[in-house]
Enzyme design. Structure first.
Site, PDB file in Angstrom:
ATOM      1  N   TYR A 195       0.873  -1.208  -0.177  1.00 32.52           N
ATOM      2  CA  TYR A 195      -0.104  -0.002  -0.047  1.00 32.52           C
ATOM      3  C   TYR A 195       0.841   1.363   0.098  1.00 32.52           C
ATOM      4  O   TYR A 195       0.280   2.483   0.531  1.00 32.52           O
ATOM      5  CB  TYR A 195      -0.930   0.073   1.160  1.00 32.52           C
ATOM      6  CG  TYR A 195      -2.254  -1.025   1.096  1.00 32.52           C
ATOM      7  CD1 TYR A 195      -3.224  -0.777   0.651  1.00 32.52           C
ATOM      8  CD2 TYR A 195      -1.639  -2.086   1.547  1.00 32.52           C
ATOM      9  CE1 TYR A 195      -4.356  -1.710   0.365  1.00 32.52           C
ATOM     10  CE2 TYR A 195      -2.831  -3.348   1.629  1.00 32.52           C
ATOM     11  CZ  TYR A 195      -4.125  -2.890   1.097  1.00 32.52           C
ATOM     12  OH  TYR A 195      -5.000  -3.870   0.852  1.00 32.52           O
ATOM     13  N   SER A 196       2.161   1.172  -0.549  1.00 33.05           N
ATOM     14  CA  SER A 196       2.883   2.205  -0.562  1.00 33.05           C
ATOM     15  C   SER A 196       2.678   3.529  -1.214  1.00 33.05           C
ATOM     16  O   SER A 196       2.265   3.644  -2.614  1.00 33.05           O
ATOM     17  CB  SER A 196       4.380   1.777  -1.178  1.00 33.05           C
ATOM     18  OG  SER A 196       5.249   2.722  -1.252  1.00 33.05           O
ATOM     19  N   ASN A 197       2.534   4.666  -0.599  1.00 36.33           N
ATOM     20  CA  ASN A 197       2.293   5.939  -1.113  1.00 36.33           C
ATOM     21  C   ASN A 197       3.467   6.347  -2.156  1.00 36.33           C
ATOM     22  O   ASN A 197       3.228   6.969  -3.044  1.00 36.33           O
ATOM     23  CB  ASN A 197       2.151   6.879  -0.034  1.00 36.33           C
ATOM     24  CG  ASN A 197       1.099   6.903   0.833  1.00 36.33           C
ATOM     25  OD1 ASN A 197       0.040   6.433   0.391  1.00 36.33           O
ATOM     26  ND2 ASN A 197       1.152   7.536   2.140  1.00 36.33           N
ATOM     27  N   HIS A 198       4.607   5.710  -1.796  1.00 35.62           N
ATOM     28  CA  HIS A 198       5.887   6.325  -2.513  1.00 35.62           C
ATOM     29  C   HIS A 198       5.811   5.582  -3.985  1.00 35.62           C
ATOM     30  O   HIS A 198       6.004   6.000  -4.954  1.00 35.62           O
ATOM     31  CB  HIS A 198       7.156   5.776  -1.885  1.00 35.62           C
ATOM     32  CG  HIS A 198       8.402   5.819  -2.527  1.00 35.62           C
ATOM     33  ND1 HIS A 198       8.807   6.961  -3.114  1.00 35.62           N
ATOM     34  CD2 HIS A 198       9.188   4.974  -3.287  1.00 35.62           C
ATOM     35  CE1 HIS A 198       9.940   6.724  -3.906  1.00 35.62           C
ATOM     36  NE2 HIS A 198      10.076   5.523  -3.760  1.00 35.62           N
ATOM     37  N   LEU A 199       5.241   4.144  -4.100  1.00 32.33           N
ATOM     38  CA  LEU A 199       5.082   3.675  -5.222  1.00 32.33           C
ATOM     39  C   LEU A 199       4.015   4.241  -6.080  1.00 32.33           C
ATOM     40  O   LEU A 199       4.099   4.400  -7.183  1.00 32.33           O
ATOM     41  CB  LEU A 199       4.902   1.973  -5.045  1.00 32.33           C
ATOM     42  CG  LEU A 199       5.690   1.098  -4.469  1.00 32.33           C
ATOM     43  CD1 LEU A 199       5.114  -0.240  -4.382  1.00 32.33           C
ATOM     44  CD2 LEU A 199       6.961   1.224  -5.209  1.00 32.33           C
TER      45      LEU A 199
END
Length: 319
Positions: free
Chosen positions: A83-87
């Protein structure tokens, strides 16, 4: 800084022009009148980095922009959880700029499952995935492991951005955050929630000599002090700024949002009409209220709290 044997900087001649993305810079600052601060003689400002760009939100813009310029059109490979914001921000940047992107995702078991909404958004933006087991993921920064991952992704020539986006270029990019607050004037304390430490390292460096940077770590472990010093060494050749960390407000660790924190965030939203992101921003604001009530800030202090992101149902990677 060097990358794949090349010397790079935000001013690399072949770097991308990101102006077409129309970021809102400097991000706006507004006052939040709150009696919990006012009765202590303290003024609270909100630095709305969440309004910089609708898809490259807050410190994601500040950390990604110099790295995207340095990538100079090459494939960008980076790392994150399910659930990465960065991705999501990296995938969105790839779509907006026409850059191929690859996400190395923690959790081999996810390869055989339907994509969750966060990864589905990344895929819709054109990101390719490579899922790895957690043991390999922990070793991803080791040269041999990284080289093997690049081969497995058919991306040997990719520009690599670390998990969370924190490297020396990101720190330099976040220095602009401190400079904007310095130029605003009258800020005694600039406070931000910390994950990997890159945003904070840059913020502290960019502030004026009369301002103090306060970091609120959202992970437990007490490791962040050394990480920030390392990032500043890499970016500036040594320590920068007057700064400190208070690690009492992580609520048990990363992604822990107990009912007390949820109630606080909902109350802050009602008081100020600000959507409060739970994993970082809520912990920052909770910590500032607690510190104000402890009398940690002298009367007459002006605090600028950096709103680094917007709420998302399951944001789960470090800022």
């Amino acid at each position: 800084m060097s990358d794949n044997g090349r010397v790079i900087s935000p001013e690399t001649p072949e770097a991308l022009d990101l102006g077409a993305l129309r970021p809102r810079l400097p991000s706006p600052v507004r006052e939040a009148v709150d009696e919990r601060f006012a009765r202590r003689g303290v003024r609270l400002l909100l630095k709305r980095d969440d309004l910089i760009h609708p898809e490259l939100v807050g410190n994601k813009w500040r950390k990604l922009a110099p790295n995207l310029r340095a990538a100079a059109g090459r494939t960008v490979l980076t790392f994150g959880g399910a659930y990465s914001n960065h991705l999501r921000a990296t995938a969105a940047a790839g779509r907006l700029l026409g850059l191929p992107t690859v996400g190395v995702v923690r959790g081999q078991e996810l390869a055989d499952r339907p994509l969750n909404p966060s990864l589905a958004r990344c895929a819709a933006d054109g990101m390719r995935f490579h899922f790895v087991d957690r043991s390999t993921y922990r070793r991803k920064s080791e040269p041999r492991t990284l080289a093997a991952l690049l081969r497995a992704c058919a991306a040997e020539d990719a520009y690599v951005i670390p998990e969370g986006g924190s490297n020396s270029l990101a720190v330099l990019g976040c220095g602009a955050l401190g400079e904007e607050l310095r130029d605003h004037g009258g800020v005694d304390v600039a406070a931000v929630a910390c994950g990997t430490g890159g945003t904070f390292a840059g913020l502290a460096a960019g502030l004026g000599p009369d301002s103090h940077a306060l970091g609120i770590p959202v992970l437990r472990g007490g490791f962040l002090d050394a990480e920030i010093r390392t990032l500043q060494d890499e970016a500036f050749g040594g320590p920068r700024g007057d700064w400190s960390l208070d690690d009492r407000f992580h609520f048990g660790g990363y992604a822990r949002t107990p009912p007390e924190l949820e109630a606080f965030a909902a109350d802050f939203e009602q008081r100020h009409g600000l959507p409060v992101e739970r994993l970082y921003v809520a912990k920052l604001l909770y910590g500032l209220v607690a510190l104000a009530e402890e009398g940690a800030f002298p009367r007459g202090t002006t605090i600028a709290a950096v709103v680094t992101g917007s709420p998302h149902p399951r944001a789960a990677d470090r800022i």
